[in-house]
Write a protein that holds these residues in place. Structure first.
Motif, mmCIF file in Angstrom:
data_model
loop_
_atom_site.group_PDB
_atom_site.id
_atom_site.type_symbol
_atom_site.label_atom_id
_atom_site.label_comp_id
_atom_site.label_asym_id
_atom_site.label_seq_id
_atom_site.Cartn_x
_atom_site.Cartn_y
_atom_site.Cartn_z
ATOM 1 N N GLY A 31 3.798 0.454 3.070
ATOM 2 C CA GLY A 31 3.862 -0.711 3.931
ATOM 3 C C GLY A 31 3.038 -1.875 3.406
ATOM 4 O O GLY A 31 2.261 -1.738 2.456
ATOM 5 N N PRO A 32 3.185 -3.051 4.029
ATOM 6 C CA PRO A 32 2.476 -4.249 3.579
ATOM 7 C C PRO A 32 1.051 -4.310 4.105
ATOM 8 O O PRO A 32 0.728 -3.720 5.150
ATOM 9 N N ARG A 33 0.208 -5.012 3.380
ATOM 10 C CA ARG A 33 -1.168 -5.268 3.791
ATOM 11 C C ARG A 33 -1.442 -6.754 3.516
ATOM 12 O O ARG A 33 -1.480 -7.175 2.360
ATOM 13 N N ILE A 34 -1.597 -7.529 4.568
ATOM 14 C CA ILE A 34 -1.783 -8.975 4.456
ATOM 15 C C ILE A 34 -3.219 -9.329 4.829
ATOM 16 O O ILE A 34 -3.721 -8.886 5.874
ATOM 17 N N LYS A 35 -3.886 -10.125 3.980
ATOM 18 C CA LYS A 35 -5.284 -10.479 4.217
ATOM 19 C C LYS A 35 -5.483 -11.984 4.059
ATOM 20 O O LYS A 35 -4.992 -12.594 3.104
ATOM 21 N N LEU A 36 -6.212 -12.572 5.004
ATOM 22 C CA LEU A 36 -6.562 -14.000 4.961
ATOM 23 C C LEU A 36 -8.059 -14.112 5.189
ATOM 24 O O LEU A 36 -8.601 -13.491 6.118
ATOM 25 N N GLY A 37 -8.748 -14.928 4.372
ATOM 26 C CA GLY A 37 -10.197 -15.023 4.543
ATOM 27 C C GLY A 37 -10.792 -16.224 3.840
ATOM 28 O O GLY A 37 -10.099 -17.057 3.248
ATOM 29 N N ILE A 38 -12.113 -16.279 3.903
ATOM 30 C CA ILE A 38 -12.900 -17.337 3.270
ATOM 31 C C ILE A 38 -13.891 -16.695 2.311
ATOM 32 O O ILE A 38 -14.518 -15.680 2.636
ATOM 33 N N GLY A 39 -14.029 -17.270 1.115
ATOM 34 C CA GLY A 39 -14.952 -16.755 0.138
ATOM 35 C C GLY A 39 -15.990 -17.794 -0.259
ATOM 36 O O GLY A 39 -15.822 -18.997 -0.041
ATOM 37 N N TYR A 40 -17.089 -17.294 -0.846
ATOM 38 C CA TYR A 40 -18.177 -18.165 -1.300
ATOM 39 C C TYR A 40 -18.600 -17.754 -2.696
ATOM 40 O O TYR A 40 -18.930 -16.591 -2.938
ATOM 41 N N LYS A 41 -18.586 -18.696 -3.623
ATOM 42 C CA LYS A 41 -18.990 -18.431 -4.990
ATOM 43 C C LYS A 41 -20.513 -18.526 -5.112
ATOM 44 O O LYS A 41 -21.109 -19.536 -4.764
ATOM 45 N N LEU A 42 -21.133 -17.470 -5.597
ATOM 46 C CA LEU A 42 -22.589 -17.427 -5.723
ATOM 47 C C LEU A 42 -23.053 -18.153 -6.981
ATOM 48 O O LEU A 42 -22.320 -18.281 -7.937
ATOM 49 N N ASN B 188 0.847 -1.192 0.000
ATOM 50 C CA ASN B 188 0.000 0.000 0.000
ATOM 51 C C ASN B 188 0.883 1.243 0.000
ATOM 52 O O ASN B 188 1.813 1.363 0.806
ATOM 53 N N VAL B 189 0.615 2.176 -0.917
ATOM 54 C CA VAL B 189 1.349 3.443 -0.984
ATOM 55 C C VAL B 189 0.347 4.563 -0.756
ATOM 56 O O VAL B 189 -0.521 4.810 -1.597
ATOM 57 N N ARG B 190 0.447 5.253 0.396
ATOM 58 C CA ARG B 190 -0.526 6.273 0.764
ATOM 59 C C ARG B 190 0.029 7.675 0.564
ATOM 60 O O ARG B 190 1.173 7.967 0.909
ATOM 61 N N LEU B 191 -0.809 8.545 0.036
ATOM 62 C CA LEU B 191 -0.438 9.942 -0.163
ATOM 63 C C LEU B 191 -0.544 10.698 1.161
ATOM 64 O O LEU B 191 -1.246 10.263 2.087
ATOM 65 N N PRO B 192 0.150 11.829 1.299
ATOM 66 C CA PRO B 192 0.121 12.586 2.559
ATOM 67 C C PRO B 192 -1.297 13.023 2.944
ATOM 68 O O PRO B 192 -2.108 13.367 2.086
ATOM 69 N N SER B 193 -1.570 13.013 4.240
ATOM 70 C CA SER B 193 -2.863 13.471 4.753
ATOM 71 C C SER B 193 -2.909 14.997 4.738
ATOM 72 O O SER B 193 -1.888 15.678 4.582
ATOM 73 N N LYS B 194 -4.100 15.550 4.926
ATOM 74 C CA LYS B 194 -4.250 17.003 4.979
ATOM 75 C C LYS B 194 -3.454 17.580 6.152
ATOM 76 O O LYS B 194 -2.860 18.659 6.037
ATOM 77 N N GLN B 195 -3.429 16.853 7.277
ATOM 78 C CA GLN B 195 -2.677 17.342 8.433
ATOM 79 C C GLN B 195 -1.198 17.524 8.088
ATOM 80 O O GLN B 195 -0.589 18.534 8.434
ATOM 81 N N MET B 196 -0.605 16.526 7.380
ATOM 82 C CA MET B 196 0.799 16.628 7.030
ATOM 83 C C MET B 196 1.039 17.728 5.992
ATOM 84 O O MET B 196 2.044 18.437 6.037
ATOM 85 N N LYS B 197 0.114 17.890 5.058
ATOM 86 C CA LYS B 197 0.248 18.964 4.064
ATOM 87 C C LYS B 197 0.219 20.332 4.738
ATOM 88 O O LYS B 197 1.011 21.219 4.400
ATOM 89 N N ASP B 198 -0.690 20.496 5.704
ATOM 90 C CA ASP B 198 -0.772 21.776 6.411
ATOM 91 C C ASP B 198 0.488 22.030 7.239
ATOM 92 O O ASP B 198 0.987 23.161 7.303
ATOM 93 N N MET B 199 0.995 20.975 7.891
ATOM 94 C CA MET B 199 2.222 21.111 8.678
ATOM 95 C C MET B 199 3.395 21.491 7.779
ATOM 96 O O MET B 199 4.213 22.357 8.117
ATOM 97 N N PHE B 200 3.445 20.875 6.606
ATOM 98 C CA PHE B 200 4.515 21.166 5.653
ATOM 99 C C PHE B 200 4.437 22.613 5.162
ATOM 100 O O PHE B 200 5.459 23.299 5.036
#
Length: 238
Positions: free
Chosen positions: A227-238, A196-208
């Protein structure tokens, strides 16, 4: 940035068009682990002893759950997570290196994502690259003492509860790979490893913007949250 968003939208739309030929919707959910490093700013200041580099970052670690709606070539993802945040400061230069860190509190987050998906059948197991956009909405935040985070109203000069959705939320780009392993004709196990690559928040932009008013702050820049985003789950095919 506009070009990147356009490419993601095209990727998702092409996938949606292809899915019309081979469409089977799936739904499911599970747990997630998310980390984001950076989310701050960097600066280099010229001094009599040489250049001094300083970095301020806000690193978060989150645990939560998610649900997904899979349209074969596109995935809609909704998540809810609780995260803790740490502020880290680093200064180096002139033969000196200093590091400090401080717990800055916790927050509740609602994530909404749309990703293009290209499934590859590997003899029953499905491997699929993913690429899309994710919006991480900060619903509430508390400091390390458990108090609601406050800010100062510029008009009145008085403290007030921070509008966390407006100040701390972040738009991001997300991509990686997923794997579906069948359990039976309808149920399957799903795992995803994403970046995941996140852009700066409004708070950080204002501080800058405030720091740029200092004449010595001539080479600073905002940093992305990565940073990483790890997901584990169960799915159901309709």
């Amino acid at each position: 940035m506009k070009k990147v968003i356009a490419l993601v939208v095209i990727f998702v739309c092409v996938g949606a068009a292809l899915s019309a030929e081979e469409f089977r919707m799936s739904i499911g959910g599970g747990g997630l682990f998310d980390m984001s490093f950076g989310n701050g700013l960097k600066d280099t200041e010229k001094t009599p002893i040489g250049n001094v580099d300083s970095t301020l970052s806000f690193n978060t670690t989150s645990f939560g759950g998610f649900v997904f709606f899979d349209l074969t070539y596109a995935v809609i993802d909704v998540s809810f997570a609780h995260g803790s945040s740490e502020m880290k400061g680093e200064i180096s230069g002139g033969g000196v290196s200093l590091t400090m860190s401080e717990d800055t509190g916790t927050g509740m987050q609602l994530g909404i994502g749309v990703m293009g998906k290209f499934p590859i059948d590997l003899d029953g197991i499905t491997l699929f690259p993913l690429l899309g956009i994710n919006y991480n909405m900060i619903l509430s935040a508390k400091d390390k003492d458990g108090k609601v985070v406050q800010t100062y109203n510029k008009s009145t000069g008085l403290p007030e509860d921070m509008n966390t959705v407006k100040e701390l939320s972040q738009l991001g780009f997300i991509g990686g790979v997923g794997l579906d392993v069948p359990i039976n004709d309808n149920l399957f196990f799903r795992a995803e490893a994403l970046l995941n690559v996140r852009l700066p928040s409004k708070q950080m932009k204002d501080m800058f913007d405030e720091m740029k008013k200092d004449e010595d702050f001539d080479s600073g820049k905002l940093t992305l949250g990565i940073g990483p985003r790890i997901k584990l789950g169960i799915g159901y095919k309709l």
